[in-house]
Write a protein that holds these residues in place. Sequence first.
Motif, mmCIF file in Angstrom:
data_model
loop_
_atom_site.group_PDB
_atom_site.id
_atom_site.type_symbol
_atom_site.label_atom_id
_atom_site.label_comp_id
_atom_site.label_asym_id
_atom_site.label_seq_id
_atom_site.Cartn_x
_atom_site.Cartn_y
_atom_site.Cartn_z
ATOM 1 N N GLU A 1 -30.359 -21.845 1.304
ATOM 2 C CA GLU A 1 -29.188 -22.657 1.644
ATOM 3 C C GLU A 1 -27.895 -21.915 1.323
ATOM 4 O O GLU A 1 -26.902 -22.039 2.047
ATOM 5 N N LYS B 1 -30.027 -29.655 1.144
ATOM 6 C CA LYS B 1 -28.633 -29.645 0.689
ATOM 7 C C LYS B 1 -28.496 -30.272 -0.695
ATOM 8 O O LYS B 1 -27.713 -29.797 -1.524
ATOM 9 N N THR C 1 -27.242 -28.374 -4.072
ATOM 10 C CA THR C 1 -26.134 -28.874 -4.896
ATOM 11 C C THR C 1 -26.542 -29.082 -6.347
ATOM 12 O O THR C 1 -25.774 -28.772 -7.271
#
Length: 393
Positions: free
Chosen positions: A138, A190, A194
């Motif tokens: 990512e 995602k 994070t």
Amino acid sequence: MLFQVGGQGSHPTFFEMSAAQQLPSSLRAALTYSIGVLALRRPFLHKVLDYEDEFFAALTLVLETHSLRTTDASFAETLYGLRRRAVNIQVKKDDLHMEAGNRIQHSGLRKRQKLLSVVFLVVLPYFKSKLHAIYNKEREAALQASLWGNVNERFDEIDNLGDPSSSFASSSGVDTDLSVRTRFRKRMHKIIATCYPWLHAGTEGLAFAYQLLYLLDATGFYSPGLHALGLQVCRATGQELMDTSSRISRIRSNERDRLRGPPWLKAVQGALLTCAYAVLDYAQTGLIAAVFGFKMMEWWYQSAEERMSAPTVYPPPPPPPPPKVAKEGIPLPPDRTLCPLCSQKRANPSAVTVSGFVFCYACIFKYVSQYNRCPVTLVPANVDQIRRLFHDL
């Protein structure tokens, strides 16, 4: 192949625990390097490298399970003569003034503690490796999107515009389910990207705090995992080291006694067990040799790599020879500050890159635009090869 690393008493030193903790990563690096070399001649081994995390997790699962069953320690701890012991803290009214170390009693591992030890040694590192891979993927995608935009979305838009029937196909139920699962997977990735840096920083910080406290003799637990399991790592006594072989033989004989079935089936099962034990013993010896061989090669080639990577200082090359003036070209004036074209002091000096001679910008631009060559050397040139000079020497 068991050995001690010095120190006094049953309490292992920080360096013993650190070496035992770093051994699995060294083992993985050695196996990955060896398989990568063998894959050059055996291409089918690339499939093992494609599933490196799963392959190493399965291997460590076998090693750790066997080691915990036979020695009450992990594979790395067994090599350093260490054992895991359950911590039982007993507090009595008449012993309140005794030292905490005298109120801690150690006992053998229960089945539940061995199972949880396998989880902490195999399962959690596997999931951490997969999360780290997702985070790196990512991160690279975000970096690429910041530089070039989202390439995949642009390609999808182009495909949808170029194929009118794609709108009908995308409205079908199968494609809808696939798109929902794809969106869900992207959303989870995602979220992982994070949260993973904070999770990684928290776990590493907590592990560092435990190691620092262990180094200062403020706690007997080297890692938060051992603390959660209520286990401490101690040095094995001489009697335990000598009884290891007899204990392994006793466990294996008990497993053979549990075999059920006709005599021929029991004989086949016993032979298979014997082969499996032999393969496991040879695998342990081979892995130990691979780790030490990898470390030896790393140490051997480290100095050579440093010498090869060190910058080499070479003498500056000689300047190129000056360009030759053509016989039919414009002669150079004796004063270097004058323009060869107008024979006046240069205004806005500019050089032609094909020859290096300097002229007035207006003079050389007009000449090159008309004749497409240098006026002195008659070498072909164009206006794009004219360079302004801001310091006229």
